[in-house]
Scaffold this motif. Structure first.
Motif, mmCIF file in Angstrom:
data_model
loop_
_atom_site.group_PDB
_atom_site.id
_atom_site.type_symbol
_atom_site.label_atom_id
_atom_site.label_comp_id
_atom_site.label_asym_id
_atom_site.label_seq_id
_atom_site.Cartn_x
_atom_site.Cartn_y
_atom_site.Cartn_z
ATOM 1 N N ASN A 145 0.832 -1.208 0.000
ATOM 2 C CA ASN A 145 0.000 0.000 0.000
ATOM 3 C C ASN A 145 0.867 1.259 0.000
ATOM 4 N N GLU A 147 0.759 3.466 -2.171
ATOM 5 C CA GLU A 147 -0.110 4.587 -2.539
ATOM 6 C C GLU A 147 -0.559 5.353 -1.303
ATOM 7 N N ALA A 148 -1.012 4.643 -0.261
ATOM 8 C CA ALA A 148 -1.470 5.298 0.968
ATOM 9 C C ALA A 148 -0.304 5.941 1.710
ATOM 10 N N GLN A 149 0.852 5.283 1.720
ATOM 11 C CA GLN A 149 2.021 5.868 2.373
ATOM 12 C C GLN A 149 2.404 7.186 1.707
ATOM 13 N N ARG A 152 -0.003 10.038 2.700
ATOM 14 C CA ARG A 152 0.236 10.615 4.030
ATOM 15 C C ARG A 152 1.366 11.644 4.013
#
Length: 324
Positions: A145, A147-149, A152
């Motif tokens: 993931n 993409e999520a890191q 943030r």
């Protein structure tokens, strides 16, 4: 330029006549647009009606009719089922695509998105090194993931510390929602025109999402909306109003650098969808042609979309955090 028609006033009636979309109120025509020039029709207002003839005419041209909720996000889209001469064969190949191919395609899309985000940060004088490092960590299917890191790190750097991307928030998230709607409808149209089915995604797989594939392919283009929303807010345009809508509608004609020279966002979306169709037919993920990140000059060119009216103080962005 293909045009985005936004219906934002109550009481309008939409119909088709001799190749035109007619907008009327109380049986009086107040505007018309050639159907062949339309990229999307977006309905925000309540009490709007339209004829079946118009819906059919739009579908025949592959033009999405997008219905939005109060948060300016789409809640429904009307698109044609027969949008390409080779549609049956391509849809069969799309449906038969194996999970390994889908995972490879998704990782390529995520890499493209992170490179776009890094380009947007650099163009606004922000540090991009963290995203450049994360690009190298993306694996097939993005199991970590990344993409999520990246998100943030990206949002606080681009907007302000503590900023959160929330669809229902009453701040700059509203313009972001609207800009994403513009590009989502463009990508959905490109997907159908390429003979693919928009509900069969390569990553997004929510059973209630009829446009999962459009949500997959729009990802690399999203940072362009972020950049324009930021620059609009810096000039005081931090709400969804006619001026900001016109600015976001202009995104589909923004110039981008491509492998074959300068093109537009519209053409880049079409090439992306067409190349995806070829990947399904050849089972070769390397055939996917993701859009190249915009250059600093191309990002600076977004200022041409900003209204010329006198700016007002922005309620969502402190002056110290506004872009140059």
């Amino acid at each position: 330029m293909e045009r985005v028609v936004d219906i934002a006033s109550d009481g309008r009636h939409l119909s088709a006549l001799r190749g035109f979309l007619l907008v009327s109120e109380d049986r009086q025509e107040i505007g018309r647009v050639p159907l062949d020039d339309i990229a999307a029709v977006i309905v925000h207002a309540h009490g709007v009606t339209w004829s079946t003839n118009l819906a059919v005419a739009l579908a025949e041209r592959g033009v999405p009719l997008v219905l939005c909720g109060q948060n300016h996000a789409p809640v429904g889209v009307l698109l044609p089922l027969d949008g390409h001469h080779g549609q049956n064969a391509r849809m069969r190949a799309q449906w038969a695509a194996g999970r390994p191919l889908a995972k490879q395609l998704w990782s390529r899309i995520i890499v493209a998105k992170l490179r776009w985000q890094a380009a947007i940060l650099a163009a606004h004088g922000k540090e991009r090194a963290a995203l450049d490092m994360l690009v190298r960590k993306v694996r097939s299917g993005d199991p970590d993931n990344i993409e999520a890191q990246a998100a943030r790190r990206y949002w606080p750097l681009l907007m302000r510390p503590g900023f959160r991307r929330e669809r229902d928030a009453q701040d700059i998230n509203g313009p972001l929602n609207y800009g994403y709607t513009i590009l989502r409808s463009l990508v959905a149209r490109s997907v159908v025109a390429a003979g693919l089915h928009p509900s069969i995604g390569i990553h997004h797989a929510n059973r209630g999402n009829a446009f999962a594939l459009a949500d997959d392919l729009v990802e690399p283009f999203r940072p362009l909306v972020d950049a324009l929303a930021l620059r609009l807010a810096a000039k005081g345009f931090d709400k969804v109003d006619p001026a900001t809508k016109r600015a976001f509608a202009g995104l589909i004609a923004v110039n981008l650098s491509g492998a074959d020279g300068v093109t537009t966002v519209t053409v880049a979306a079409q090439r992306l969808a067409q190349s995806l169709a070829r990947t399904f037919e050849t089972n070769d993920a390397s055939a996917l042609v993701t859009p190249l990140p915009p250059t600093p000059i191309e990002i600076a060119g977004l200022d041409r979309l900003i209204p010329e009216s006198e700016p007002k103080p922005s309620s969502t962005m402190p002056a110290a955090e506004r872009p140059p």
